[in-house]
Write a protein that holds these residues in place. Structure first.
Motif, PDB file in Angstrom:
ATOM      1  N   ARG A  36       1.026  -1.116  -0.083  1.00 49.18           N
ATOM      2  CA  ARG A  36       0.035   0.040  -0.076  1.00 49.18           C
ATOM      3  C   ARG A  36       1.052   1.221  -0.089  1.00 49.18           C
ATOM      4  NH1 ARG A  36      -4.560  -0.329   4.017  1.00 49.18           N
ATOM      5  NH2 ARG A  36      -2.778  -0.421   5.459  1.00 49.18           N
ATOM      6  N   CYS A  37       0.689   2.024  -0.902  1.00 48.41           N
ATOM      7  CA  CYS A  37       1.493   3.461  -1.196  1.00 48.41           C
ATOM      8  C   CYS A  37       1.247   4.079   0.149  1.00 48.41           C
ATOM      9  CB  CYS A  37       0.825   4.168  -2.157  1.00 48.41           C
ATOM     10  SG  CYS A  37       1.735   5.405  -2.388  1.00 48.41           S
ATOM     11  N   THR A  38       2.088   4.601   0.817  1.00 50.76           N
ATOM     12  CA  THR A  38       2.023   5.426   1.874  1.00 50.76           C
ATOM     13  C   THR A  38       1.834   6.962   1.476  1.00 50.76           C
ATOM     14  OG1 THR A  38       4.473   5.625   2.441  1.00 50.76           O
ATOM     15  CG2 THR A  38       3.159   4.053   3.608  1.00 50.76           C
ATOM     16  N   GLY A  39       2.085   7.433   0.123  1.00 52.86           N
ATOM     17  CA  GLY A  39       1.947   8.428  -0.329  1.00 52.86           C
ATOM     18  C   GLY A  39       0.437   8.917  -0.454  1.00 52.86           C
ATOM     19  N   CYS A  40      -0.174   7.955  -1.177  1.00 49.77           N
ATOM     20  CA  CYS A  40      -1.709   8.285  -1.658  1.00 49.77           C
ATOM     21  C   CYS A  40      -2.654   7.239  -1.124  1.00 49.77           C
ATOM     22  CB  CYS A  40      -1.709   8.126  -3.208  1.00 49.77           C
ATOM     23  SG  CYS A  40      -1.420   6.684  -3.954  1.00 49.77           S
ATOM     24  N   GLY A  41      -2.025   5.968  -0.621  1.00 52.55           N
ATOM     25  CA  GLY A  41      -3.006   5.367   0.111  1.00 52.55           C
ATOM     26  C   GLY A  41      -3.389   4.179  -0.730  1.00 52.55           C
ATOM     27  N   PHE A  50       7.194   1.026  -6.253  1.00 54.28           N
ATOM     28  CA  PHE A  50       6.732   2.459  -6.511  1.00 54.28           C
ATOM     29  C   PHE A  50       5.330   2.637  -7.266  1.00 54.28           C
ATOM     30  CE2 PHE A  50       5.957   2.391 -10.972  1.00 54.28           C
ATOM     31  CZ  PHE A  50       6.627   1.232 -11.405  1.00 54.28           C
ATOM     32  N   CYS A  51       4.840   3.509  -6.796  1.00 52.96           N
ATOM     33  CA  CYS A  51       3.340   3.807  -7.162  1.00 52.96           C
ATOM     34  C   CYS A  51       3.056   4.541  -8.484  1.00 52.96           C
ATOM     35  CB  CYS A  51       2.763   4.799  -5.945  1.00 52.96           C
ATOM     36  SG  CYS A  51       0.859   5.009  -6.359  1.00 52.96           S
ATOM     37  N   PRO A  52       2.528   3.980  -9.388  1.00 50.65           N
ATOM     38  CA  PRO A  52       2.075   4.468 -10.774  1.00 50.65           C
ATOM     39  C   PRO A  52       1.046   5.571 -10.569  1.00 50.65           C
ATOM     40  CG  PRO A  52       1.050   2.515 -10.538  1.00 50.65           C
ATOM     41  CD  PRO A  52       1.753   2.479  -9.277  1.00 50.65           C
ATOM     42  N   GLU A  53       0.325   5.827  -9.386  1.00 52.64           N
ATOM     43  CA  GLU A  53      -0.623   6.642  -9.496  1.00 52.64           C
ATOM     44  C   GLU A  53       0.157   8.195  -8.949  1.00 52.64           C
ATOM     45  OE1 GLU A  53      -3.629   6.395 -10.177  1.00 52.64           O
ATOM     46  OE2 GLU A  53      -3.346   4.299 -10.789  1.00 52.64           O
ATOM     47  N   CYS A  54       1.060   8.334  -7.967  1.00 51.66           N
ATOM     48  CA  CYS A  54       1.590   9.302  -7.392  1.00 51.66           C
ATOM     49  C   CYS A  54       3.106   9.170  -7.640  1.00 51.66           C
ATOM     50  CB  CYS A  54       1.233   9.562  -5.974  1.00 51.66           C
ATOM     51  SG  CYS A  54       1.747   8.169  -4.627  1.00 51.66           S
ATOM     52  N   ALA A  55       3.703   8.136  -7.864  1.00 49.64           N
ATOM     53  CA  ALA A  55       5.359   8.222  -8.162  1.00 49.64           C
ATOM     54  C   ALA A  55       5.995   8.035  -6.913  1.00 49.64           C
ATOM     55  CB  ALA A  55       5.656   9.489  -8.994  1.00 49.64           C
TER      56      ALA A  55
END
Ligand SMILES: [Zn+2]
Length: 140
Positions: A36-41, A50-55
């Motif tokens: 789970r991305c801790t940037g955007c959840g 890495f998160c393709p939604e918020c990088a």
């Protein structure tokens, strides 16, 4: 299960090889986890560094449910890779909000919507003798 290394289709799972090694550690313990991305959840499948939604490259591990349902499947009856026995059922399993491409163990009779339960499959050890695992399911 054994097979020739020249056709080894499985990833290297150790901490030296991938920062996603926690996935395999949990899988060996009978748990299905993802990031789970801790940037955007957002929760990813498959696990991502890495998160393709918020990088963002900051993530945490979360466990997914151990049961899901068959969304689609196909059965391979011939042409097995060395070391595999048929028939082998490949399925897209709906688990939580994710669709997971996986193997369904335990024979060839599955149906759309059928409930299945995580049944991790141990495959040939890596070259250093460490166990390796793949996600798999069996009828619930
Ligand atoms: Zn994100």
């Amino acid at each position: 299960m054994t097979y020739m290394r020249a056709t080894d289709p499985f990833p290297l799972e150790s901490a030296e090889q991938t920062k996603l090694h926690e996935f395999y550690t949990r899988l060996a313990a009978g748990r299905l986890a993802t990031t789970r991305c801790t940037g955007c959840g957002r929760t990813a499948w498959p696990p991502r560094g890495f998160c393709p939604e918020c990088a963002s490259d900051a993530f945490e591990w979360v466990d997914l449910p151990l049961e899901g349902t068959i969304h689609a499947f196909t059965s391979q009856d011939t042409g097995m890779p060395a070391g595999f026995e048929g028939p082998r059922v490949f399925a897209i399993v709906k688990v939580g909000g994710h669709r997971i491409f996986s193997i369904v163990r335990g024979g060839g009779d599955v149906t759309i919507g059928q409930r299945v339960r995580l049944d991790p499959m141990r495959v040939t050890d890596d070259s250093k003798g460490a166990a390796r695992w793949l996600p798999a399911f069996k009828p619930a």
